[in-house]
Scaffold this motif. Structure first.
Motif, mmCIF file in Angstrom:
data_model
loop_
_atom_site.group_PDB
_atom_site.id
_atom_site.type_symbol
_atom_site.label_atom_id
_atom_site.label_comp_id
_atom_site.label_asym_id
_atom_site.label_seq_id
_atom_site.Cartn_x
_atom_site.Cartn_y
_atom_site.Cartn_z
ATOM 1 N N UNK A 96 -8.270 -9.068 -2.587
ATOM 2 C CA UNK A 96 -9.634 -8.645 -2.303
ATOM 3 C C UNK A 96 -10.049 -8.917 -0.877
ATOM 4 N N UNK A 97 -9.078 -8.804 0.052
ATOM 5 C CA UNK A 97 -9.425 -9.022 1.460
ATOM 6 C C UNK A 97 -10.520 -8.040 1.872
ATOM 7 N N UNK A 98 -11.521 -8.531 2.561
ATOM 8 C CA UNK A 98 -12.690 -7.726 2.899
ATOM 9 C C UNK A 98 -12.428 -6.901 4.157
ATOM 10 N N UNK A 99 -11.482 -5.965 4.033
ATOM 11 C CA UNK A 99 -11.101 -5.082 5.128
ATOM 12 C C UNK A 99 -11.133 -3.639 4.630
ATOM 13 N N UNK A 100 -11.122 -2.711 5.567
ATOM 14 C CA UNK A 100 -11.113 -1.288 5.224
ATOM 15 C C UNK A 100 -9.832 -0.649 5.728
ATOM 16 N N UNK A 101 -9.141 0.055 4.855
ATOM 17 C CA UNK A 101 -7.885 0.731 5.201
ATOM 18 C C UNK A 101 -8.122 2.239 5.178
ATOM 19 N N UNK A 102 -7.836 2.883 6.299
ATOM 20 C CA UNK A 102 -7.854 4.339 6.382
ATOM 21 C C UNK A 102 -6.400 4.798 6.283
ATOM 22 N N UNK A 103 -6.101 5.506 5.204
ATOM 23 C CA UNK A 103 -4.720 5.863 4.862
ATOM 24 C C UNK A 103 -4.521 7.367 5.015
ATOM 25 N N UNK A 104 -3.713 7.766 5.978
ATOM 26 C CA UNK A 104 -3.439 9.175 6.241
ATOM 27 C C UNK A 104 -2.185 9.606 5.483
ATOM 28 N N UNK A 105 -2.340 10.553 4.570
ATOM 29 C CA UNK A 105 -1.231 11.021 3.737
ATOM 30 C C UNK A 105 -0.923 12.483 4.050
ATOM 31 N N UNK A 106 0.174 12.710 4.773
ATOM 32 C CA UNK A 106 0.640 14.086 5.003
ATOM 33 C C UNK A 106 2.034 14.312 4.411
ATOM 34 N N UNK A 107 2.458 13.392 3.540
ATOM 35 C CA UNK A 107 3.676 13.557 2.738
ATOM 36 C C UNK A 107 4.958 13.601 3.557
ATOM 37 N N UNK A 108 4.928 13.009 4.751
ATOM 38 C CA UNK A 108 6.131 13.036 5.574
ATOM 39 C C UNK A 108 5.998 12.012 6.701
ATOM 40 N N UNK A 109 7.120 11.549 7.227
ATOM 41 C CA UNK A 109 7.094 10.748 8.448
ATOM 42 C C UNK A 109 6.841 11.686 9.620
#
Length: 253
Positions: A117-130
């Motif tokens: 429950x770390x009080x941080x925000x993660x912005x996760x970019x998913x384009x299905x590839x490296x």
């Protein structure tokens, strides 16, 4: 005749620098990064924000954001963000990570930061590839999807099934918000902006770990035009990774 209303000018948010970004034509990283910056700006958090950029297409995000930025090793952004937030609890700490970074080498850091429950925000970019490293298969690559390391399409019997990050993290008690959005249409961009702003608001309220997953395109490594890449996202990515809120402790979801 009624008086003419003053026009609304579209201006650069103060949370972005004047430097042009370095992304490929048609890449949606630029939209995602602007939405993050606008949320910080509108919430008055620019002066206290600290972003963490690991290895990936956004490795030089520190050149684009007009707030403090820290560079992290590949996949270690949540661990670095944890240290920053615990040391400086009054700062708004966020990470900006791609699917290869977060869901592969950084999956342990992501899961354990979430479950604590770390009080941080993660912005996760998913384009299905490296993206940055040349288009290899990622943990989010779809079944049958062709990449540099899956030239005949992803074989789930050999490589396993794609990871649905929001669905997985939604089961962890430390997660305050897990929401998947897209930036492929104006309507979805507005919804994404609201989700990102909510994630930062939850952090300022001390509610715990927040993650916003953003579906984006990678025309270069998908081998498509920017226009056809948008269609591929809508026809393939969104059906496999449905948009929506997967956990919201305020809404009871």
């Amino acid at each position: 005749m009624p008086a003419e209303k003053n026009p609304v000018l579209f201006e650069r948010t103060t949370a972005l620098t004047n430097r042009s970004n370095s992304y490929c034509p048609g890449c949606l990283h630029g939209i995602a990064q602007r939405l993050v910056a606008e949320s910080l700006d509108k919430l008055g958090l620019v002066e206290t924000a600290v972003g963490v950029s690991p290895v990936g297409c956004a490795v030089i995000a520190y050149e684009f954001y007009n707030c403090d930025m820290v560079q992290a090793a590949h996949g270690r952004a949540p661990a670095v963000a944890t240290g920053l937030k615990r040391t400086c609890p009054d700062n708004t700490v966020f990470t900006y990570q791609g699917d290869g970074d977060l869901a592969a080498i950084g999956m342990a850091e992501t899961v354990h930061a979430a479950t604590r429950g770390e009080n941080i925000t993660v912005i996760f970019i998913n384009n299905a590839i490296y993206g940055m490293t040349g288009g290899q298969m990622a943990p989010t690559t779809l079944p049958g999807q062709v990449t540099q390391t899956s030239p005949f399409g992803r074989d789930v019997h050999a490589a396993g099934n794609p990871i649905r990050v929001c669905e997985m993290l939604s089961s962890l008690d430390g997660v305050a918000l897990a929401q998947r959005v897209s930036v492929d249409t104006p309507s979805n961009v507005r919804k994404a902006a609201k989700a990102i702003r909510k994630a930062f608001e939850y952090q300022t309220e001390g509610l715990g770990f927040t993650l916003v997953e953003i579906l984006t395109t990678c025309p270069t490594n998908w081998g498509q035009t920017p226009q056809s890449a948008l269609g591929w996202l809508q026809e393939n990515l969104i059906p496999y990774y449905p948009l929506g809120v997967y956990r919201d402790i305020k809404a009871g979801e």
